[in-house]
Design an enzyme around this catalytic site. Structure first.
Site, PDB file in Angstrom:
ATOM      1  CE1 TYR A   1     -48.667 -10.472  -1.665  1.00  0.00           C
ATOM      2  CE2 TYR A   1     -49.453  -9.363   0.317  1.00  0.00           C
ATOM      3  CZ  TYR A   1     -49.521 -10.420  -0.578  1.00  0.00           C
ATOM      4  OH  TYR A   1     -50.423 -11.426  -0.379  1.00  0.00           O
TER       5      TYR A   1
ATOM      6  CB  CYS B   1     -35.204   7.788 -14.160  1.00  0.00           C
ATOM      7  SG  CYS B   1     -35.339   9.098 -15.384  1.00  0.00           S
ATOM      8  CD  GLU B   2     -42.145   6.119 -13.636  1.00  0.00           C
ATOM      9  OE1 GLU B   2     -43.278   6.534 -13.900  1.00  0.00           O
ATOM     10  OE2 GLU B   2     -41.373   5.595 -14.465  1.00  0.00           O
TER      11      GLU B   2
ATOM     12  CD  GLU C   1     -55.293 -20.024   0.917  1.00  0.00           C
ATOM     13  OE1 GLU C   1     -55.255 -18.986   0.233  1.00  0.00           O
ATOM     14  OE2 GLU C   1     -55.602 -21.126   0.439  1.00  0.00           O
ATOM     15  N   PRO C   2     -53.540 -16.715   5.928  1.00  0.00           N
ATOM     16  CG  PRO C   2     -52.884 -16.818   8.167  1.00  0.00           C
ATOM     17  CD  PRO C   2     -53.657 -17.570   7.120  1.00  0.00           C
ATOM     18  N   GLY C   3     -51.159 -14.278   5.068  1.00  0.00           N
ATOM     19  CA  GLY C   3     -49.779 -14.027   4.648  1.00  0.00           C
ATOM     20  C   GLY C   3     -49.352 -12.678   5.183  1.00  0.00           C
ATOM     21  NE  ARG C   4     -52.276  -7.358   3.104  1.00  0.00           N
ATOM     22  CZ  ARG C   4     -52.085  -6.703   1.960  1.00  0.00           C
ATOM     23  NH1 ARG C   4     -51.298  -5.650   1.940  1.00  0.00           N
ATOM     24  NH2 ARG C   4     -52.695  -7.083   0.860  1.00  0.00           N
TER      25      ARG C   4
ATOM     26  NE  ARG D   1     -48.843  -3.610  -0.639  1.00  0.00           N
ATOM     27  CZ  ARG D   1     -49.520  -2.804   0.135  1.00  0.00           C
ATOM     28  NH1 ARG D   1     -48.902  -1.870   0.845  1.00  0.00           N
ATOM     29  NH2 ARG D   1     -50.837  -2.911   0.223  1.00  0.00           N
TER      30      ARG D   1
ATOM     31  N   GLY E   1     -56.345 -12.503   3.251  1.00  0.00           N
ATOM     32  CA  GLY E   1     -56.689 -11.128   2.917  1.00  0.00           C
ATOM     33  C   GLY E   1     -56.986 -10.235   4.097  1.00  0.00           C
TER      34      GLY E   1
END
Length: 463
Positions: free
Chosen positions: A421, A391-392, A320-323, A360, A278
């Site tokens: 992500y 279309c949003e 647990e680094p990911g980002r 995101r 995180g």
């Protein structure tokens, strides 16, 4: 008029108040190394390059939109985390951030372990040759089939998340004649300073077993009661995109308190704790992330101090680094399609991707940077909102930024820090085709995840 109706006036589109956004940068052509991968630069013609390749060449050869991943930067960040924690700790890359077979091979070669949280992620890990004993399996609702497969393939750690899972896993391990190593995921009641959807340690959410409510202690009793399970330690994760270490200090104190309680009740000193991941990255120049060495020193000091106070041997630490590894190593390359000025408001810049390749911004109100990368410009800055082609009305990639006022259709722009992500959460909204992932290094580029085709979509639609 109904009280629930909202008149769609000229400022209906969530216009920021004057002074909310940052002033334009002094140099729109500068590429801040804080938010771009480490090999990004501009060549003599003003075109952005990465890994020695200019983005116009990448666009011509591979098309846009595309995720461009700097392999050398990824590897160097992985090594920095491994070296910071050393041989007395374990670094598990959080595969949910972004996973592919190439990435798994890089992780294996750089000496990192891997955290997966689905059968698909496990399949990619095994297909790419990650030793199963170096894999940890997460998930709040693992099925019996998933657990059966994980035990059979020899997954090193399974992080259990409920009473039901403890019983289910114990039975499966017993049938297979295996003593499965497990960690218990607990919620420590720490409110991380992040978006509510990615804060994961407060009580009112789906993950883990409550420390304050006694569920964590009961889970320990149940795991220790099964001969087919080996309780290795406790797992805690307080959220994502966190810059302040104070939350980790509180979490570590409470985890160590549980370890002391386990020792006192059961006469067992657990050998491991996992404090999750995180840690935040820089999405804009205003963000100030910490370096791996600083994080490692702070976490190790916290754990040693708390264990000494509780008269416990310091357990082996896992993170647990990911980002923090993959996030800064990639950018998304787009082609500008339309430029639509709204007098007195801002200019809408539409690109050939959008929320299907980066959800995101819409999901978390995430902030990003953006730059013109196919050329430089001396034009005045203009306030823009970078939007997609879906279309949003919420199809926003970069909510507010500055680009040169001479921006035109056909220009290439890029959004940095999209390694985490974005591809993982990509969708086929409006039947959009998911972009490819390109790995660049030392003047060469290759596709590591190919672009989807219309044939891919139709192959799944059996009528």
């Amino acid at each position: 008029m109904s009280r629930s109706a909202h008149p769609a006036g000229p400022r209906h589109g969530d216009v920021l108040p004057e002074g909310h956004y940052q002033a334009p940068p002094a140099d729109l052509n500068a590429l801040d190394p804080k938010v771009w991968s480490r090999t990004v630069a501009r060549n003599a013609e003003g075109v952005a390059t990465v890994g020695g390749i200019d983005v116009k060449r990448l666009a011509a050869e591979f098309g846009t939109p595309a995720y461009v991943l700097d392999e050398e930067d990824f590897r160097s960040r992985a090594r920095a985390w491994r070296d910071a924690f050393g041989t007395d700790a374990d670094v598990y890359y959080a595969g949910k951030a972004f996973l592919s077979k190439a990435v798994v091979r890089w992780l294996h070669e750089e000496g990192l372990n891997l955290d997966v949280c689905s059968p698909g992620e496990l399949a990619v890990a095994l297909a790419a040759g990650m030793p199963p004993e170096r894999i940890a399996l997460h998930g709040n609702n693992k099925s019996a089939d998933e657990l059966e497969h994980a035990v059979k393939t020899g997954v090193g750690h399974i992080v259990v998340d409920s009473y039901e899972e403890i019983g289910r896993l114990a039975a499966i391990a017993a049938r297979q004649g295996v003593r499965q190593q497990v960690l218990i995921r607990i919620t420590v009641g720490v409110e991380a300073h992040t978006h509510e959807f990615i804060a994961t340690a407060h009580e009112d959410q789906k993950f883990g077993l409550s420390l304050t409510g006694g569920a964590a202690a009961e889970a320990v009793r149940r795991v220790l009661g099964h001969d087919s399970l080996e309780l290795r330690g406790i797992h805690s994760h307080i959220g994502s995109q966190i810059f302040d270490m104070a939350g980790f200090e509180v979490a570590a104190r409470r985890v160590v308190g549980l370890l002391a309680g386990i020792r006192d009740e059961h006469g067992v000193q657990l050998p491991e704790i996992d404090l999750g991941g995180g840690l935040g990255i820089a999405y804009t120049s205003e963000d100030d992330p910490r370096e791996p060495a600083e994080i490692a020193a702070a976490l190790a000091d916290i754990v040693r101090r708390e264990c000494a106070a509780a008269n416990l041997d310091a357990p082996r630490l896992s993170v647990e680094p990911g980002r923090a590894i993959v996030g800064p190593t990639a950018f998304t390359l787009y082609e500008v399609g339309t430029v639509k000025p709204l007098e007195g408001l801002r200019t809408y810049v539409s690109v050939d991707g959008g929320m299907s390749d980066n959800i995101r911004t819409a999901l978390y109100d995430a902030e990003y940077s953006v730059a013109l990368v196919s050329r430089t410009s001396d034009a005045e800055p203009m306030l823009v909102r970078v939007v997609g082609k879906h279309c949003e009305s919420g199809d926003i990639v970069v909510r507010d930024a500055f680009l040169p006022a001479d921006l035109a259709p056909g220009d290439l722009i890029a959004v940095p820090a999209t390694g985490a992500y974005c591809r993982s959460m990509a969708s086929n909204y409006n039947h959009a085709l998911k972009p490819p992932v390109l790995a660049v290094r030392d003047g060469a580029a290759r596709v590591i995840v190919r672009r989807e085709t219309e044939e891919d979509l139709l192959r799944l639609d059996i009528g």
